[in-house]
Write a protein that holds these residues in place. Structure first.
Motif: not given
Length: 228
Positions: A65-76
């Motif tokens: 449900y929080m795709v932008v924070p998840m994308a930031r997490h995956v990037t890290e």
């Protein structure tokens, strides 16, 4: 000493599942779109990762449900991926917002890192692997469930003497799991219970069509065994 499978699995079942999968236009289009995204955006910078997170979440309904924070997490996670074992990488991607999003993480790694190294972890795959291995023939992982799942995939392939790819096996696990659900749905007489057994509409339509034609492919997908 190797343990026999609780429920046999034949190469012919893998083959028929993959033939049936080719008839599912929605899933063929989905796989092709994800492959195109992987080729067009091979890296894991924030922009590329966000597109990939959105694609997996939307096309596979992984409930992020929080795709932008998840994308930031995956990037890290991907920045620090060197030296991590494959199963650790998936577990780290999955660990987000106090939950383990293993279905999402395995699909992300499968489609955007390497299909063979990262088998897809979802409810049908888990249940069908456990079904074939049996209660005493599989690894149980409470702290590292994806690692246990990958170990069980390898056990299943070895004990069934399968030379198929993980992608081919995944299609069998998914379709066979849906087939057993469809059979329960068709046999269920209680209307309220029947509502809880609804499944992917495209697959349901395929099974209904094959059933009406008395196609042998459904019986080949999951043969009945005496002990069942």
């Amino acid at each position: 000493m190797e343990t026999a499978l609780a429920v046999p699995l034949l190469r012919s079942q893998i083959d028929v599942a993959n033939r049936l999968h080719q008839q599912l236009r929605q899933w063929k289009d989905t796989d092709q779109a994800l492959e195109a995204l992987h080729i067009r955006f091979p890296g894991f910078d924030m922009d590329s990762t966000l597109l990939k997170v959105v694609a997996i979440n939307q096309l596979y309904g992984t409930q992020i449900y929080m795709v932008v924070p998840m994308a930031r997490h995956v990037t890290e996670v991907m920045r620090a991926a060197d030296g991590l074992e494959d199963t650790e990488l998936v577990e780290q991607i999955a660990a987000f917002s106090g939950r383990k999003h293993l279905s999402f993480a395995s699909k992300f790694a499968h489609f955007f890192i390497h299909m063979e190294r990262f088998p897809i972890y979802d409810s049908f795959a888990r249940k069908m692997v456990a079904h074939h291995l049996g209660a005493y023939g599989r690894a149980i992982g409470t702290t590292s469930p994806y690692k246990a799942f990958v170990e069980n995939i390898e056990r299943l392939k070895q004990r069934a003497a399968l030379s198929c790819s993980n992608k081919e096996l995944d299609r069998y696990l998914w379709l066979a799991g849906l087939y057993l659900l469809w059979k329960r749905y068709m046999d269920e007489k209680d209307v309220n219970k029947k509502k809880k057994l609804r499944m992917n509409a495209e697959v349901e339509a395929l099974f209904n069509d094959l059933s009406s034609l008395n196609s042998a492919e459904l019986a080949q997908l999951y043969p009945q065994h005496p002990e069942e």
